[in-house]
Design an enzyme around this catalytic site. Sequence first.
Site, PDB file in Angstrom:
ATOM      1  N   TYR A   1     -12.038  -0.579  14.702  1.00 49.29           N
ATOM      2  CA  TYR A   1     -11.762  -2.011  14.642  1.00 49.29           C
ATOM      3  C   TYR A   1     -10.864  -2.381  15.807  1.00 49.29           C
ATOM      4  CZ  TYR A   1      -6.853  -2.536  13.199  1.00 49.29           C
ATOM      5  OH  TYR A   1      -5.482  -2.581  13.169  1.00 49.29           O
TER       6      TYR A   1
ATOM      7  N   ARG B   1      -6.612  -8.588   6.363  1.00 47.69           N
ATOM      8  CA  ARG B   1      -7.266  -7.705   7.328  1.00 47.69           C
ATOM      9  C   ARG B   1      -7.665  -6.385   6.682  1.00 47.69           C
ATOM     10  NH1 ARG B   1      -4.098  -5.414  12.559  1.00 47.69           N
ATOM     11  NH2 ARG B   1      -2.930  -4.359  10.908  1.00 47.69           N
TER      12      ARG B   1
ATOM     13  N   PHE C   1      -2.133  -2.292   5.856  1.00 42.43           N
ATOM     14  CA  PHE C   1      -3.270  -1.432   5.520  1.00 42.43           C
ATOM     15  C   PHE C   1      -3.390  -0.236   6.461  1.00 42.43           C
ATOM     16  CE2 PHE C   1      -7.663  -0.320   6.561  1.00 42.43           C
ATOM     17  CZ  PHE C   1      -8.182   0.045   5.321  1.00 42.43           C
ATOM     18  N   ASP C   2      -3.419  -0.478   7.770  1.00 41.01           N
ATOM     19  CA  ASP C   2      -3.660   0.639   8.680  1.00 41.01           C
ATOM     20  C   ASP C   2      -2.443   1.545   8.804  1.00 41.01           C
ATOM     21  OD1 ASP C   2      -2.603  -1.621   9.808  1.00 41.01           O
ATOM     22  OD2 ASP C   2      -3.654  -1.445  11.709  1.00 41.01           O
ATOM     23  N   THR C   3      -1.223   1.012   8.604  1.00 43.15           N
ATOM     24  CA  THR C   3      -0.051   1.876   8.566  1.00 43.15           C
ATOM     25  C   THR C   3      -0.130   2.826   7.386  1.00 43.15           C
ATOM     26  OG1 THR C   3       1.366   0.224   9.631  1.00 43.15           O
ATOM     27  CG2 THR C   3       2.454   1.940   8.362  1.00 43.15           C
TER      28      THR C   3
END
Length: 424
Positions: free
Chosen positions: A114, A96, A206-208
């Site tokens: 997203y 992702r 990734f987003d963390t």
Amino acid sequence: MPTDTSPGPGALPARAPLAPVPGVPVLDVVIPVFNEEKDLGPCVRRLHEHLTRTFPYPFRITIADNASTDRTPEVAAGLAAAVEGVRSTRLEEKGRGRALRTVWSHSEAPVLAYMDVDLSTDLNALLPLVAPLISGHSDLAIGTRLARSSRVVRGAKREFVSRAYNLLLRSSLSARFSDAQCGFKAIRREVAERLLPLVEDTGWFFDTELLVLAERAGLRIHEVPVDWVDDPDTTVHIARTAAEDLRGMWRVGRALAIGALPLDRLARPFGDDPRDRTALPGVPRGLARQLLGFCAVGLLSTLLYLLLYSAFRSSVGPQTANAAALLLSAVANTAANRRLTFGVRGRARAVRHQAQGLVVFGIGLALTSGSLAALGAATTEPSHGIELAVLITANLAATVLRFLLFRAWVFPERRGTSAKDDNR
């Protein structure tokens, strides 16, 4: 700290409201998918209908296929051909984070977002999510399922895992945002351009990682309470994802601890309020924050000093124990104040700062040693409690002097820059 609105070399400009450009979408919503041939069509059509009805600016929906092995690529291509404002892209590797990085890095839209393909989050939260980015108020925005006003429907296992994960983030990386894993986030493009090269993870972490680095850089993260319904058919492998997240926390925590990330280039100047551009007469900038940080570090280093002194005193005399304990605690104190109180990151000038800190240590040693000498002259066999009381009093006096010397000499504030800029 300085409040000059002129950005330093490589820094982000001051936040400003976005001005739409003809022919360019203001918002690009990315939907990363892997083997979602069943849900993709209804998801995209529902999202497109919602944006057409509620979003007042041009938008685009980008389907990012993560190496699907079913008919997802054909469904995505069909949607891109049939629905205006929808496009698709294909990646030959899963992840992702990899999908988001790829699409965001090539998008010309000033706001990038997203969401998960299952549309677990109520779409009425989409406009509140991106509005602070469009207005120039915030740099990133996230949906949160853990706010008091959020309404969430999910099983006890997923609830426990989510809350435990966010608690671990708060305790290990000092994260202040409430919900790292909600698949509902947005970021301004100029922030993404600077932040994405620093993010290593290509999967679920990734987003963390993105949020942790943004928060440590001082960027503003806006949180939107959301209504969220769990997808019972999710393909996320919880145990494997948890293990990868733990490795990611360790890697990011270590990089932050040694100052390996150039987060200063993400610093934002203050806004357009004239009061932010000039210091108020008679009010030293950043003094209150520095005092709080210095007091917190001082309390911890004093406890460390007392523990070390008590340990050394059992085998050596009071003067030797005092010198050894004060030396070790002074090195730790200088390092902690350098990073936490005065905001200096990286290794540049670290040796010089420690040397200057040792000079300050020498002054503290003179004060405490002199106090012990005076105590010894006053009584031949003082109790351990009296020794500690005298040392605490002497250390309080040394602490005040140490703060003044740190602020004026070791980590001086410079016109038009901050202590963090010493690393550049």
